[in-house]
Design an enzyme around this catalytic site. Sequence first.
Site, PDB file in Angstrom:
ATOM      1  N   PRO A 245      50.982  77.027  40.635  1.00  0.00           N
ATOM      2  CA  PRO A 245      51.625  76.257  39.332  1.00  0.00           C
ATOM      3  C   PRO A 245      53.574  76.961  39.302  1.00  0.00           C
ATOM      4  O   PRO A 245      54.107  77.813  39.341  1.00  0.00           O
ATOM      5  CB  PRO A 245      51.587  77.589  38.288  1.00  0.00           C
ATOM      6  CG  PRO A 245      50.909  78.775  38.908  1.00  0.00           C
ATOM      7  CD  PRO A 245      50.290  77.870  40.066  1.00  0.00           C
ATOM      8  N   ASP A 419      56.368  80.603  42.764  1.00  0.00           N
ATOM      9  CA  ASP A 419      54.056  81.072  42.090  1.00  0.00           C
ATOM     10  C   ASP A 419      53.780  81.593  40.962  1.00  0.00           C
ATOM     11  O   ASP A 419      54.272  82.677  41.084  1.00  0.00           O
ATOM     12  CB  ASP A 419      53.886  80.837  43.599  1.00  0.00           C
ATOM     13  CG  ASP A 419      51.851  80.859  43.026  1.00  0.00           C
ATOM     14  OD1 ASP A 419      51.564  80.902  41.986  1.00  0.00           O
ATOM     15  OD2 ASP A 419      51.009  80.788  44.284  1.00  0.00           O
ATOM     16  N   HIS A 420      53.635  80.806  40.175  1.00  0.00           N
ATOM     17  CA  HIS A 420      53.648  81.584  38.559  1.00  0.00           C
ATOM     18  C   HIS A 420      52.646  82.825  38.792  1.00  0.00           C
ATOM     19  O   HIS A 420      52.058  83.743  38.135  1.00  0.00           O
ATOM     20  CB  HIS A 420      53.839  81.367  37.683  1.00  0.00           C
ATOM     21  CG  HIS A 420      54.718  81.851  35.920  1.00  0.00           C
ATOM     22  ND1 HIS A 420      54.586  83.135  35.957  1.00  0.00           N
ATOM     23  CD2 HIS A 420      55.134  81.293  35.268  1.00  0.00           C
ATOM     24  CE1 HIS A 420      55.146  83.526  34.927  1.00  0.00           C
ATOM     25  NE2 HIS A 420      55.627  82.621  34.229  1.00  0.00           N
ATOM     26  N   ARG A 421      51.610  82.519  39.679  1.00  0.00           N
ATOM     27  CA  ARG A 421      50.672  82.999  39.629  1.00  0.00           C
ATOM     28  C   ARG A 421      50.886  84.428  39.935  1.00  0.00           C
ATOM     29  O   ARG A 421      50.256  85.474  39.742  1.00  0.00           O
ATOM     30  CB  ARG A 421      49.351  82.482  40.666  1.00  0.00           C
ATOM     31  CG  ARG A 421      48.486  81.379  39.914  1.00  0.00           C
ATOM     32  CD  ARG A 421      48.427  80.229  41.193  1.00  0.00           C
ATOM     33  NE  ARG A 421      48.460  80.154  42.029  1.00  0.00           N
ATOM     34  CZ  ARG A 421      47.911  79.817  43.061  1.00  0.00           C
ATOM     35  NH1 ARG A 421      46.857  79.125  43.034  1.00  0.00           N
ATOM     36  NH2 ARG A 421      48.971  79.672  44.286  1.00  0.00           N
TER      37      ARG A 421
END
Length: 447
Positions: A245, A419-421
Site C-alpha cells: 500500500p 509502505d503504509h503497513r
Amino acid sequence: MQELKVPDIGDYRNIPVIEVLVCAGEVVAVDQPLVTLESDKATMDVPSVFAGTIREVLLKPGDRVSHGSVIAHLEFDAPASNASASVLAATHTGTAISDAATAFSTPARPQTPKQRTESTASEANAGALLADRSEVTVDRARAGKAAAGPSVRKLARELGVDLSKVAGRGRNARVVREDVLAHVKTTLSKPAQAAAPVEARGTQPDILPWPQVDFAKFGPVERRPLSRIRKISGANLHRNWVMIPHVTNFDQTDVTELEVLRTALNRESKAGAAKVTMLAFLVKACVAALQQFPQFNVSLDGQELVQKRYFHIGFAADTPNGLVVPVIRDADRKGVAAIATEMAELAGLAREGKLTPAQMQGGSMSISSLGGIGGSHFTPIINAPEVAILGVGRASTQPVWNGSAFEPRLILPMSLSWDHRAVDGAEAGRFLAWLATLMADFRRVLL
Ligand code: CAO
C-alpha cells in the site's frame, strides 16, 4: 591440477546442487557449466573458469554448497580468459529492483536469434494468457522436486507453470521444454473460469484479461523480446506495486547553498576524481534521516518488523538493458566524495551488466533520481522489502520570497513513497521535512 570452486554468489549459503553437468574425464571449455545450483528463488549454472580435463567431481545432486566449495579437480590447460571472470556477474544482472538476488537465474541455452525471438514472443503471450487462466499458486516445494533442467525451470517460472503438474516425457520422466509448452497449450484450451459472482469477490481482484490486439492492423510494427533485466524488474515492480500500500508525499528543498559547495568541491578536485554529485549528498542525507527516524530502516517479515542497524542505500541506475538498483553499503561510514566515487563505479558496472547480486542486496531504502534527466515530482515504486524510496526531480531556479523580496533560489523536488503497513503518514511527513531541512543546511547532517 586446479580446484574449481563455487564463486561469490552473494549472501547465499548451503544452496543445493540440483544437477552435476560434468563427469571425470570430460574435457571442459571456459564458461562451460559445471553444476546447477538452486536457491529458493531461482537456479544458476556455475561455469568453469578454466579449460581442461575434469579429473574428479566432488559434488553430487543434493549436496549443499557455499562460496568457495570445491566442485571438481581439473587438469589445467590454459589460464582463464578475462571475459570469463565476468561471466558469473553477467548472468546475475537481472536482479534489477528486487532486493533478494531474484535474478539468481540461469541463462537460457544458446538459441539462434530467430528461435530466440520466436520462442520469447510466443512464451510471453502464453504467459499473459496463462496468467488469465491463473495456474493457481505454484507449489514451490513440489515443483522444486520435479526433474527438470535450469532452463526449463526458468521457462516454467516465467510462464507461471507449476512443474509438479507437468508430465515429463524426457529421459527418466524428466520435464523438457516441450512438456512445459504443451502444458500451457492444454491449460489455455480449457474454457476460462466463469466470472465469480459478485458476493464471492473480494479476495481476488476481478480484473479483465489483458487486451489481445493485432497492432499490425493499425500500421507497421516490429516485435522485440523483453531483455532479461526488464522481465525480472517488471515482475518485481508489479509485485511491489500490487502488494504494497504505497503513499507518496511531495516536498521540495532549497539546495542553493549546497550547489555552491558542490561546484566548489568539483572545481577543487583532482583531475580524474569522480564528480561529487547531488545524489551523493542525498545518500548521506537519507542516512541522517534514517538515523533520526529508524522506523524507516525496517523490513516487514510476517507479523514482525526487522529493525536494521546498518545503513545501506540503493540507487536506481538506468542501463541499456533496463533498471537496476546497486547498493552503497555502510553509507553512514563514508564521506560524500567516497560515496560519489563508489556510485560512479557501481553505475559503470551496472551499465556493463557486471553487477553481482551482492552489489544489489540489503538496502535500507533506495533513491531514484531523474535529476539529470528532468521532471519534478513522480511516484517511485518501493523496492521491496524496503519500506521507502525517495524520488528526486531536477532542481530549478525559482523566485522565493525572503520576507522582503523575491530572490532566485535553486529548488530540488523530492517525492517519498512509503509502505503504509510499516509507517504512518505523520512519520513520513516528518521524515521528508527533515530530509528537506538537511539538504537546505547540510551542516545538520554532522549533528
Ligand atoms: N537537479 C539538477 N541537475 C541534476 C540533478 C538534479 N537533481 N541531478 C543531477 N543533475 C545534473 C548533474 O549535475 C549532471 O550535470 P553536469 O554534467 O553538468 O555536472 C547531470 O545532471 C547528469 O547527472 P548524472 O545523471 O550523470 O548523475 P547523477 O548522479 O544524477 O545520476 C545515476 C547517476 C546513475 C543515478 C543516473 O545516471 C541514472 O541512471 N539516472 C536514472 C535513474 C532512473 O532511471 N530512475 C528511475 C527509476 S524508476 O523507473
